[in-house]
Design an enzyme around this catalytic site. Structure first.
Site, PDB file in Angstrom:
ATOM      1  N   ASP A 321      59.701  -3.681  57.877  1.00 45.67           N
ATOM      2  CA  ASP A 321      59.113  -5.128  57.836  1.00 45.67           C
ATOM      3  C   ASP A 321      60.103  -6.207  57.580  1.00 45.67           C
ATOM      4  OD1 ASP A 321      57.076  -6.933  57.192  1.00 45.67           O
ATOM      5  OD2 ASP A 321      57.249  -6.739  55.209  1.00 45.67           O
ATOM      6  N   ASP A 623      56.924  -3.634  52.046  1.00 42.75           N
ATOM      7  CA  ASP A 623      56.517  -3.766  50.584  1.00 42.75           C
ATOM      8  C   ASP A 623      55.258  -4.342  50.405  1.00 42.75           C
ATOM      9  OD1 ASP A 623      56.758  -6.394  51.735  1.00 42.75           O
ATOM     10  OD2 ASP A 623      57.798  -7.278  50.339  1.00 42.75           O
ATOM     11  N   ASP A 627      51.706  -2.775  55.091  1.00 38.90           N
ATOM     12  CA  ASP A 627      52.565  -1.662  55.494  1.00 38.90           C
ATOM     13  C   ASP A 627      52.055  -0.265  55.002  1.00 38.90           C
ATOM     14  OD1 ASP A 627      54.512  -3.643  56.477  1.00 38.90           O
ATOM     15  OD2 ASP A 627      55.083  -3.937  54.215  1.00 38.90           O
TER      16      ASP A 627
END
Length: 895
Positions: A321, A623, A627
């Protein structure tokens, strides 16, 4: 639908809310507003899980065989090894879980809800669809809401959508098929209100929320076995099959050729089975992984599953990410554009540490008129303040973009508190600007900051480098704004004019007029983590591809990827393109591109699955809740511990306590070291078992007396596993570890050349042991003395062989190879002490039928060990000499 239509559909009133009776009925019907609790295994189940291993089954089979033969000491020792192995794994897993608990935020939010016309605060889990909820800055959104009112409302949604900046919300309708990040009339459960206020009607609770939908998606994701567990399971199956076949062959040879009695054959079969099974291997694997976990915990990586550290060593692709993982999730001013001049701002994050630099590299201070004026406008027309915690970490109280402006002011030593603000026009999403009347050192001024296009519309002149004014050159500014935007920077402008007495009384949008002096623009970015750039470079050197998968816009994602060395020129792929792609096209896109923007949780999950279908071993970092499904599917899920959500941490095998991407690179290196050490441990242990097996096989096949009893075989097995093999858990990483390409996950943990070494060394040690035993028997030594000598030769040969394996594919005749692991020497001292007890301690003599040996026997033993060491070094030169040179040449070509 409009908010009114939503309220009508849900049979509620926006002015009075639900009644107590109706809310109670809906709560009973629909259940509480909470996600289903994650199922946790009981301690008994967790313990039994550590017995679910094919090698453990083989050990248990050996225990049953020795019990049938009433060799109770053998049985007890084998079962003891099994229990210790499971206990070590159980305790280590529990320790990792407790470490994880320490960084979790378990607070359950409350909600301000309208019931029967009265606002009241209730636990958020009592909310039901149809409830009217009030939101203020600092609140966590308690459920999915359709907004009815929104007053300068912005929401931090990065955990859910991947957006790097707060999203402005309103109550107007949006397109029915709008992406999650563009549904501006909705506030989602678990997101944070950063500014403004509003109210809305609850449209979804619990599992029906976007958060809940992701939770359900996660529960449907199938977790994969790690390369290590697959390889060890395959190794164990082949080993079990080989032991069974060889035991049958041994019984047939003894029975048909030599007519040996069945009782003696069963004893020999038991000796062979115990000799062939590496009893210490499961415990050694667990201990090596556990020590790797301890090492990683000291470097801020908490491992929830033991094999995960090793799996990182097999990783070929890291999908990361962007927001908060590769970047700091702390907005930073990077560039200041003044009339005819571009200034760079150093330092990242909210810490007021850095300086402003001109194009010639010289530092610029507030003595620079243009810089002073734009800094003053951006810092004074600003409601955010910097805050320094006791640990020295800087954060903000307010909005991230404004925090970046205050950080720049701090770098220049400008204090906004020294300027008096008289009247303020708050920022609004409609006007896209904020203004304040301030008493500066020079005079009374109206200071304005906001969207550059809105300020340009109201400006007539621009500030010149000399501090005067000149007609506004709008084309110049639009070119600069376009340039900054194309590089993924968020652009803000600043303007001013002299204030009038009327301005000090009331300041409205229309009162700003169209005669402002345009001061310049600044480019703001969520900066890359400096250490992450280096870590990505190390990953590339190690042959690992890093891909960025983010919910942010294509331009921003591309700019950050370029700065971090991720963008390979193939360009970014948008979520819309992923949505339209079938599985075959998706696999092509996943393989050929490294940047994916405006993605949804489904897109991330599909990308990870597509990469795995291409044969990649995938680590997924993140985070946000968005995700979590991909983390669960990935071979290794890595969650951010500081800014990561609870759901994300639950989905991951590894949690980074410092949110630092660099820790992932360190973990990959640690994983490779552990894999190397496990391979060394196996190549070390198996010749012990192989030699013992060959000794027994030779004796039965040739009709000789067994050189070792079953209990002596078990002693040799355990004493080397408990002492010498343990040293490999502490073996340091070999040089050039991160310059190697990733391992092929389809290849076994030991390869053909290692199998050749294991076979030759097994025969070598077996030949030396059997030869010395037969020599001493024919020389007239009694059986106990000859067997004691044979057992000790076997153990001491392993002690010398330890140093052969420490440098597995290079020569051990180097000072570094002999001295880089002090634990190995301590283990050798421990082995020596145990073996001396075996020879000379009366209790062990009685238990193992051993006897004392004279000095000349000790010389024979030492010479036998030295001979094995020298011959093995020659064998290594033949097996690995040309291969190592080819590897070095290959690495030079790749560079």
């Amino acid at each position: 639908m409009t908010a009114g239509e939503v309220a009508e559909t849900l049979n509620t009133d926006l002015a009075s809310g639900l009644s107590g009776a109706e809310s109670g009925r809906r709560l009973k019907q629909l259940g509480p507003n909470e996600l289903p609790a994650a199922e946790k295994d009981s301690p008994v189940r967790r313990f039994l899980r550590h017995l679910h291993d094919v090698l453990i089954y083989v050990l248990l089979g050996a225990a049953v065989l020795t019990a049938v033969l009433q060799h109770w000491v053998d049985t007890i020792v084998i079962l003891f090894v099994v229990v210790i192995n499971a206990t070590v794994g159980f305790l280590q897993e529990g320790k990792a879980e407790r470490a994880l608990e320490g960084i979790r935020d378990m607070l359950s939010p409350s909600a301000s809800v309208l019931r029967e016309g009265t606002w009241r605060t209730i636990p958020a889990d009592n909310l039901v669809p149809g409830d009217v909820v009030r939101l203020r800055a600092g609140d966590k959104v308690p459920a999915d809401l359709r907004l009815a009112e929104a007053h300068e409302l912005t929401v931090e949604e990065s955990a859910l959508t991947g957006e790097s900046v707060p999203t402005a919300k309103h109550s107007a309708t949006v397109e029915a098929n709008a992406p999650l990040g563009d549904r501006h009339c909705l506030a989602f459960s678990g997101t944070m209100i950063t500014s403004g206020s509003g109210s809305g009607v609850v449209v979804a609770t619990g599992s029906q929320t976007e958060l809940g939908r992701i939770n359900i998606m996660m529960s449907e994701v199938e977790s994969l076995q790690t390369p290590l567990t697959r390889q060890i399971a395959a190794f164990g199956r082949w080993l079990a099959l080989a032991v069974v076949l060889m035991t049958l062959i041994l019984v047939l040879l003894g029975s048909l050729i030599h007519g040996t009695g069945m009782a003696e054959l069963l004893q020999a079969a038991a000796s062979f089975a115990v000799a062939a099974i590496p009893e210490g291997l499961p415990a050694l694997i667990t201990i090596t992984l556990a020590l790797g976990v301890q090492s990683m915990a000291g470097r801020n990586a908490i491992t929830r599953r033991l094999p995960a550290v090793q799996t990182l060593g097999s990783v070929t692709t890291i999908c990361s990410d962007k927001t908060g993982t590769l970047t700091k999730n702390e907005m930073t001013v990077e560039r200041v554009i003044l009339t005819g001049e571009t200034l760079m701002v150093t330092g990242t994050g909210y810490a007021p540490e850095g300086e402003v630099i001109a194009e010639d590299g010289a530092a610029v201070s507030l003595d620079h008129t243009g810089l002073r004026r734009i800094t003053q406008a951006l810092s004074v027309a600003n409601d955010t303040r910097l805050v320094q915690a006791e640990n020295g970490r800087w954060s903000i109280n307010g909005e991230p973009t404004e925090g970046a402006l205050q950080s720049m002011a701090g770098k220049l030593g400008f204090d906004p508190a020294a300027v008096s603000r008289l009247t303020t026009l708050p920022f609004s999403s409609e006007n896209k600007l904020m203004a304040t009347v301030a008493q500066t050192e020079e005079d009374l001024r109206v200071l304005v900051k906001g969207a550059p296009d809105r300020l340009l519309d109201r400006a007539a002149v621009q500030l010149t480098p000399e501090g005067g004014t000149a007609p506004l050159d709008r084309n110049y500014w639009e070119e600069q704004i376009e340039l900054l935007s194309s590089q993924g920077l968020r652009v803000l402008g600043a303007a001013e004019r002299s204030a009038t007495d009327r301005d000090t009384q009331q300041l409205g949008v229309e009162a700003l007029g169209d005669q402002l002096t345009f001061l310049g623009v600044v480019g703001i970015v969520d900066p890359p983590r400096e250490a992450a750039v280096t870590a990505i470079d190390v990953c590339h050197q190690a042959g690992i591809t890093v891909k960025m998968i983010t919910g942010d816009h294509v331009g921003t994602a591309t700019a950050i990827a370029r700065q971090m060395g991720i963008d390979d020129g193939a360009g970014a792929v948008s979520g819309a393109e992923l949505e339209a792609a079938d599985d075959a096209e998706l696999r092509r896109l996943a393989a050929e591109h490294n940047v994916f923007a405006r993605t949804s949780p489904e897109h991330k999950l599909r990308l990870v699955t597509a990469l795995q279908a291409e044969g990649e071993v995938v680590a997924m970092t993140g985070d946000g809740v968005n995700d979590a499904p991909a983390l669960r599917r990935a071979d290794v899920g890595v969650a951010m511990g500081v800014k990561g959500t609870e759901v994300t941490k639950e989905s991951a095998e590894i949690v980074l306590a410092d949110d630092n991407f660099t820790t992932i690179e360190v973990a990959v290196e640690e994983g490779r070291r552990i894999y190397d050490n496990l391979r060394k441990a196996i190549v070390f242990l198996l010749p012990t078992n192989g030699a013992q097996s060959v000794v027994v096989l030779f004796a039965v096949a040739l009709g000789w007396t067994l050189p070792l009893t079953p209990l002596q075989v078990l002693w040799a097995n355990m004493v080397t596993a408990v002492t010498l093999a343990f040293a490999f858990a502490f073996e340091p990483a070999e040089k050039g570890l991160m310059q190697r390409p990733p391992r092929d996950p389809g290849r076994g943990i030991v390869e053909l050349r290692h199998i050749v070494q294991i076979a030759v060394v097994s025969l070598l040690i077996a030949g030396v042991t059997t030869g010395i035993f037969r020599w001493r028997i024919e020389a007239g030594d009694d059986l106990d003395t000859a067997r004691t000598l044979a057992t000790t030769v076997l153990v001491v040969c392993q002690g010398f062989y330890l140093f052969n394996v420490k440098a597995l594919e290079s020569t051990s005749l180097r000072f570094e190879a002999l001295s880089n692991n002090s634990v190995a020497w301590l283990c050798l001292i421990g082995l020596t002490a145990l073996q001396l007890l075996f020879i000379y301690a009366p209790p062990l003599q009685q238990l193992f039928d051993s006897s004392a040996l004279g000095p000349r026997y000790l010389l024979i033993i030492s010479l036998a060990g030295l001979a094995v060491f020298v011959v093995t070094e020659v064998l290594k030169l033949l097996l690995y000499g040309t291969g190592r040179q080819a590897q070095r040449s290959g690495r030079m070509v790749s560079r």
